[in-house]
Enzyme design. Structure first.
Site, PDB file in Angstrom:
ATOM      1  N   TYR A 133       2.501   0.439   2.381  1.00 39.11           N
ATOM      2  CA  TYR A 133       2.474   0.545   0.918  1.00 39.11           C
ATOM      3  C   TYR A 133       3.856   0.871   0.352  1.00 39.11           C
ATOM      4  O   TYR A 133       4.512   1.814   0.763  1.00 39.11           O
ATOM      5  CB  TYR A 133       1.462   1.620   0.526  1.00 39.11           C
ATOM      6  N   PHE A 193       0.962   5.830   3.990  1.00 35.18           N
ATOM      7  CA  PHE A 193       2.140   4.997   4.239  1.00 35.18           C
ATOM      8  C   PHE A 193       1.754   3.601   4.731  1.00 35.18           C
ATOM      9  O   PHE A 193       2.640   2.804   5.054  1.00 35.18           O
ATOM     10  CB  PHE A 193       3.057   5.676   5.265  1.00 35.18           C
ATOM     11  N   GLU A 194       0.452   3.314   4.786  1.00 35.78           N
ATOM     12  CA  GLU A 194       0.011   1.965   5.172  1.00 35.78           C
ATOM     13  C   GLU A 194      -0.703   1.299   3.992  1.00 35.78           C
ATOM     14  O   GLU A 194      -0.061   0.774   3.101  1.00 35.78           O
ATOM     15  CB  GLU A 194      -0.841   2.029   6.438  1.00 35.78           C
ATOM     16  N   MET A 195      -2.026   1.351   3.936  1.00 37.75           N
ATOM     17  CA  MET A 195      -2.731   0.682   2.841  1.00 37.75           C
ATOM     18  C   MET A 195      -3.076   1.631   1.692  1.00 37.75           C
ATOM     19  O   MET A 195      -3.406   1.200   0.596  1.00 37.75           O
ATOM     20  CB  MET A 195      -3.966  -0.026   3.396  1.00 37.75           C
TER      21      MET A 195
END
Length: 373
Positions: free
Chosen positions: A114, A158-160
């Site tokens: 993200y 920090f991902e989706m």
């Protein structure tokens, strides 16, 4: 002083002998490499197995009693896997870090999520291909299956960067998804658990086959002489001890590295004609407090900080550079040398490294286009 001089002379003498190959035995005249059929029999005896060519057999291999497979659930999971609706800014999906055409990972040292955020511990994305055959997921093995794993990246900031409630709300706003979930899960409708079950069901179909599978099934010509030598070496020096099963890895947590080599003078051994031989001593620059034989980028030290890591799946490993948990090693031959030295205590020759790499290349394969019914 006299004692010190004697010890120094002995050490120097050993070093001279070592560098002149004194401790390395000549090739054994009695050693005979196994034939293709003997090698196959040994591989099967040690638990290496081909990935099934038919869905009926594959379904049995990847079955999860808590998530029964059917075509409708798998199709729904495939839609979700490629749909950016599951990410906060709708720009990334599961396939962003697990590219099926690129070995099932993203070929980056660390995942990017993200708003372009890298994984804060600089962790490398493991392959999704054949992941359903593994008994543990993530580098620290904290997830027991692909269904549990699917929940992690969706929620990681920090991902989706989504919450379960946001995921459900978005999908419920889409009539097509409401209908699809009702068809698959009945009156239970859309839940975050069902999202993970659907994605996991699809991931359970992502098995690959290649030359190694054909060899195990009886095709002597599927592996060339170098790859067969590599397979023989793989089993005899101990790689198979951790990298086993149909997935050739992913079945356990193991300590890495086993050997730290923090002293100046360290023993060395080599594997010659089927036997391990003491090969003298070698100079080793002390690494101090460094935990790995490569840069400690990200500071990740495995499960509970105990240097315990999930053993990587070796299928398609030659397509998933860079290597190790933080992507610090670019070349597969360097990764092979590191594993041999720091896990097995062996110094491999250039020829042996290339034989092992040739075998690893035989583990390459594309997802099997199963006729799912």
């Amino acid at each position: 002083m006299r004692t010190f001089a004697i010890v120094a002379l002995i050490v120097m003498g050993l070093l001279v002998l070592y560098f002149n190959g004194f401790f390395i035995p000549p090739p054994s005249q009695s050693y005979r490499p196994p034939s293709a059929s003997e090698l196959r029999e040994e591989a099967l005896r040690r638990g290496l197995r081909p990935v099934p060519a038919t869905w009926r057999e594959a379904r049995e291999a990847v079955a999860n009693p808590n998530n029964p497979l059917n075509p409708e659930k798998i199709a729904l999971g495939q839609r979700l896997y490629f749909d950016p609706i599951l990410s906060k800014d709708r720009t990334i999906n599961c396939a962003s870090c697990h590219i099926l055409e690129e070995g099932g990972d993203d070929n980056r040292p660390t995942a990017i999520g993200y708003h372009g955020q890298p994984n804060p511990k600089h962790l490398n994305s493991p392959t999704v291909l054949n992941a359903a055959l593994a008994k543990r997921q993530f580098w620290d093995g904290r997830a027991k299956d692909v269904e549990a794993q699917a929940k992690g990246p969706i929620q990681a900031p920090f991902e989706m960067a989504m919450t379960p409630e946001e995921v459900v709300a978005r999908l419920e706003a889409r009539p097509d998804y409401v209908e699809a979930f009702a068809d698959v899960f009945g009156g239970e409708g859309i839940t975050f658990d069902h999202v993970a079950d659907a994605i996991g069901a699809y991931e359970r179909t992502l098995l690959t086959r290649g030359a190694f599978d054909r060899f195990l099934e009886g095709d002597d010509e599927a592996l060339g002489p170098e790859a067969r030598a590599g397979l023989n070496l793989f089993m005899r020096i101990g790689c198979k001890g951790c990298h086993g099963g149909m997935s050739v890895g992913g079945q356990s947590l193991q300590r890495f590295p086993l050997r730290r080599y923090n002293s100046l003078l360290v023993p060395s051994s080599r594997f010659v004609d089927g036997e391990r031989w003491f090969a003298g001593f070698r100079w080793q620059k002390p690494r101090g407090d460094e935990p790995y034989p490569f840069p400690d980028i990200g500071g990740f030290h495995g499960a509970k900080g105990q240097y315990l890591f999930r053993v990587p799946i070796l299928r398609n490993i030659t397509r998933t550079a860079p290597y190790f948990h933080n992507g610090s090693v670019e070349k597969i031959d360097e990764a092979v040398r590191i594993m041999a030295r720091h896990q097995l205590g062996l110094e491999l020759s250039d020829a042996q490294v290339q034989q092992l790499v040739a075998f690893l290349k035989s583990l390459e394969g594309d997802p099997v286009p199963y006729e799912i019914r």
